[in-house]
Design a protein around this motif. Structure first.
Motif, PDB file in Angstrom:
ATOM      1  N   VAL A  50       0.736  -1.070   0.060  1.00 31.22           N
ATOM      2  CA  VAL A  50      -0.033   0.073   0.051  1.00 31.22           C
ATOM      3  C   VAL A  50       0.949   1.214   0.180  1.00 31.22           C
ATOM      4  N   LEU A  51       0.810   2.073  -1.050  1.00 29.28           N
ATOM      5  CA  LEU A  51       1.590   3.220  -1.109  1.00 29.28           C
ATOM      6  C   LEU A  51       0.869   4.392  -0.742  1.00 29.28           C
ATOM      7  N   GLY A  72      -1.776   4.513  -3.285  1.00 27.79           N
ATOM      8  CA  GLY A  72      -1.614   3.857  -4.313  1.00 27.79           C
ATOM      9  C   GLY A  72      -1.151   2.480  -3.907  1.00 27.79           C
ATOM     10  N   PHE A  73      -0.799   1.473  -4.865  1.00 31.89           N
ATOM     11  CA  PHE A  73      -0.376  -0.017  -4.605  1.00 31.89           C
ATOM     12  C   PHE A  73       0.695  -0.499  -5.497  1.00 31.89           C
ATOM     13  N   ALA A  74       1.360  -1.190  -4.909  1.00 33.67           N
ATOM     14  CA  ALA A  74       2.704  -1.670  -5.306  1.00 33.67           C
ATOM     15  C   ALA A  74       2.779  -3.228  -5.325  1.00 33.67           C
ATOM     16  N   GLU A  75       2.995  -3.905  -6.344  1.00 32.41           N
ATOM     17  CA  GLU A  75       3.071  -5.401  -6.401  1.00 32.41           C
ATOM     18  C   GLU A  75       4.407  -5.653  -7.217  1.00 32.41           C
ATOM     19  N   ASP A  76       5.288  -6.410  -6.363  1.00 34.76           N
ATOM     20  CA  ASP A  76       6.614  -6.828  -7.092  1.00 34.76           C
ATOM     21  C   ASP A  76       7.400  -5.417  -7.570  1.00 34.76           C
ATOM     22  N   ASP A  77       7.528  -5.444  -8.825  1.00 41.51           N
ATOM     23  CA  ASP A  77       8.167  -4.118  -9.440  1.00 41.51           C
ATOM     24  C   ASP A  77       7.352  -3.317 -10.059  1.00 41.51           C
ATOM     25  N   GLN A  78       5.854  -3.297  -9.755  1.00 38.49           N
ATOM     26  CA  GLN A  78       4.766  -2.429 -10.519  1.00 38.49           C
ATOM     27  C   GLN A  78       4.082  -1.502  -9.415  1.00 38.49           C
ATOM     28  N   LEU A  79       3.627  -0.529 -10.023  1.00 37.92           N
ATOM     29  CA  LEU A  79       3.081   0.343  -9.057  1.00 37.92           C
ATOM     30  C   LEU A  79       2.057   1.061  -9.789  1.00 37.92           C
ATOM     31  N   GLY A  80       1.045   1.662  -9.039  1.00 37.23           N
ATOM     32  CA  GLY A  80      -0.089   2.526  -9.479  1.00 37.23           C
ATOM     33  C   GLY A  80      -0.547   3.682  -8.234  1.00 37.23           C
ATOM     34  N   PHE A  81      -0.279   4.893  -8.677  1.00 36.81           N
ATOM     35  CA  PHE A  81      -0.903   5.818  -7.508  1.00 36.81           C
ATOM     36  C   PHE A  81      -1.702   7.028  -8.116  1.00 36.81           C
ATOM     37  N   THR A  92      -4.749  12.931 -11.194  1.00 38.02           N
ATOM     38  CA  THR A  92      -3.849  12.424 -11.978  1.00 38.02           C
ATOM     39  C   THR A  92      -3.493  10.801 -11.309  1.00 38.02           C
ATOM     40  N   SER A  93      -3.525   9.997 -12.516  1.00 36.33           N
ATOM     41  CA  SER A  93      -3.081   8.514 -11.795  1.00 36.33           C
ATOM     42  C   SER A  93      -1.864   8.078 -12.827  1.00 36.33           C
ATOM     43  N   TRP A  94      -0.984   7.372 -11.943  1.00 39.25           N
ATOM     44  CA  TRP A  94       0.373   6.967 -13.055  1.00 39.25           C
ATOM     45  C   TRP A  94       0.336   5.162 -12.674  1.00 39.25           C
ATOM     46  N   THR A  95       0.649   4.526 -13.658  1.00 46.40           N
ATOM     47  CA  THR A  95       0.866   3.060 -13.859  1.00 46.40           C
ATOM     48  C   THR A  95       2.238   2.903 -14.148  1.00 46.40           C
ATOM     49  N   GLY A  96       2.873   2.054 -13.812  1.00 45.60           N
ATOM     50  CA  GLY A  96       4.124   1.616 -14.090  1.00 45.60           C
ATOM     51  C   GLY A  96       4.915   0.442 -13.609  1.00 45.60           C
ATOM     52  N   GLN A  97       6.099   0.358 -13.984  1.00 44.18           N
ATOM     53  CA  GLN A  97       6.968  -0.854 -13.803  1.00 44.18           C
ATOM     54  C   GLN A  97       8.504  -0.393 -13.427  1.00 44.18           C
ATOM     55  N   LEU A  98       9.320  -0.857 -12.421  1.00 47.01           N
ATOM     56  CA  LEU A  98      10.522  -0.393 -12.126  1.00 47.01           C
ATOM     57  C   LEU A  98      11.383  -1.151 -13.247  1.00 47.01           C
ATOM     58  N   THR A  99      12.387  -0.491 -14.067  1.00 46.40           N
ATOM     59  CA  THR A  99      13.398  -1.186 -14.724  1.00 46.40           C
ATOM     60  C   THR A  99      14.787  -0.752 -14.430  1.00 46.40           C
ATOM     61  N   LYS A 102      21.332   1.836 -18.357  1.00 40.59           N
ATOM     62  CA  LYS A 102      22.730   2.421 -18.098  1.00 40.59           C
ATOM     63  C   LYS A 102      22.881   3.278 -17.119  1.00 40.59           C
ATOM     64  N   ASP A 103      21.785   4.028 -16.856  1.00 35.45           N
ATOM     65  CA  ASP A 103      21.915   5.216 -15.996  1.00 35.45           C
ATOM     66  C   ASP A 103      21.327   4.682 -14.672  1.00 35.45           C
ATOM     67  N   GLY A 104      20.939   3.375 -14.586  1.00 34.58           N
ATOM     68  CA  GLY A 104      20.381   2.899 -13.153  1.00 34.58           C
ATOM     69  C   GLY A 104      18.637   2.734 -13.384  1.00 34.58           C
ATOM     70  N   PRO A 105      18.384   2.399 -11.981  1.00 32.38           N
ATOM     71  CA  PRO A 105      16.949   2.175 -11.948  1.00 32.38           C
ATOM     72  C   PRO A 105      16.077   3.303 -12.176  1.00 32.38           C
ATOM     73  N   TYR A 106      14.721   3.113 -12.887  1.00 35.19           N
ATOM     74  CA  TYR A 106      14.020   3.996 -13.066  1.00 35.19           C
ATOM     75  C   TYR A 106      12.655   3.418 -13.074  1.00 35.19           C
ATOM     76  N   ILE A 107      11.672   4.191 -12.802  1.00 36.38           N
ATOM     77  CA  ILE A 107      10.037   3.763 -12.851  1.00 36.38           C
ATOM     78  C   ILE A 107       9.506   4.414 -14.077  1.00 36.38           C
ATOM     79  N   HIS A 108       9.269   3.417 -15.254  1.00 35.10           N
ATOM     80  CA  HIS A 108       8.629   4.020 -16.331  1.00 35.10           C
ATOM     81  C   HIS A 108       6.994   3.924 -16.171  1.00 35.10           C
ATOM     82  N   THR A 109       6.313   5.037 -16.467  1.00 36.02           N
ATOM     83  CA  THR A 109       5.122   5.077 -16.141  1.00 36.02           C
ATOM     84  C   THR A 109       4.397   5.636 -17.431  1.00 36.02           C
ATOM     85  N   LEU A 110       2.854   5.381 -17.464  1.00 28.82           N
ATOM     86  CA  LEU A 110       2.189   6.138 -18.247  1.00 28.82           C
ATOM     87  C   LEU A 110       1.043   6.808 -17.210  1.00 28.82           C
ATOM     88  N   TRP A 111       0.633   8.030 -17.693  1.00 28.74           N
ATOM     89  CA  TRP A 111      -0.211   8.700 -16.604  1.00 28.74           C
ATOM     90  C   TRP A 111      -1.491   9.063 -17.347  1.00 28.74           C
TER      91      TRP A 111
END
Length: 143
Positions: A50-51, A72-81, A92-99, A102-111
Motif C-alpha cells: 500500500v503506497l 496507491g498500490f505496489a506489487e513486485d516491481d509494478q505500481l500505481g498511484f 492524475t494517476s500513474w501506472t508503471g514498472q521499475l526497470t 545504463k543510468d540505473g533504476p527508474y520507474i517507467h509510467t503512463l499517466w
C-alpha cells in the motif's frame, strides 16, 4: 453427513493453507524520493504493497512548493498511484514498472490527468478533459 462436512472443511482448510502466499515482507523497491523527467518529485512510502506519500509538481497551476497527498498500490516491481490536486479541479494517476538502464533504476509510467468540466459544458468539452502521457521517475540521492 456430519463426518463428510467436517472432512470437507478440513480438506478445504489444508488446501487453502498450502496455497497461501508466504507472510514474509516483500522487498520494498519504491520507498523514497523520485524525480520525473519534468522535475516533479514524488515521495513514496510502501507498507506491504500500500503506497502513501506526496507529489510535488513542477508543472501547471499549483504552487510548486505544495505537496499533494497520494495513495496507491505496489506489487513486485509494478505500481500505481493517484494524486488529487485538490483546489485545482484535477486528478492524475500513474501506472508503471521499475526497470533499469545504463543510468540505473527508474520507474517507467503512463499517466492520465483529468480536469473537471462543468456539467453544462460536458457535451462540448468532455472529450478534451483527459490528457495522457508517459513519464520516467529516477531515485533522488538522499545523502
Amino acid at each position: 453427513m456430519k463426518h463428510l462436512l467436517t472432512a470437507s472443511m478440513i480438506c478445504l482448510a489444508a488446501c487453502t493453507a498450502s496455497s497461501s502466499p508466504a507472510t514474509e515482507a516483500p522487498q520494498d523497491l519504491f520507498s523514497g524520493q523520485w524525480m520525473n523527467d519534468r522535475g516533479s518529485m514524488v515521495t513514496l512510502q510502501n507498507d506491504f504493497g500500500v503506497l502513501t506519500g506526496y507529489y510535488q509538481t513542477a508543472l501547471g497551476e499549483p504552487d510548486k512548493s505544495k505537496q499533494f497527498p497520494l495513495t496507491g498500490f505496489a506489487e513486485d516491481d509494478q505500481l500505481g498511484f493517484i494524486v488529487n490536486f485538490k483546489g485545482y479541479n484535477s486528478l492524475t494517476s500513474w501506472t508503471g514498472q521499475l526497470t533499469e538502464d545504463k543510468d540505473g533504476p527508474y520507474i517507467h509510467t503512463l499517466w492520465h490527468l483529468t480536469r473537471n468540466v462543468m456539467n453544462g459544458d460536458e457535451d462540448e468539452d468532455l472529450w478534451q478533459s483527459i490528457t495522457t502521457g508517459a513519464s520516467d521517475f529516477r531515485p533522488v540521492d538522499q545523502e
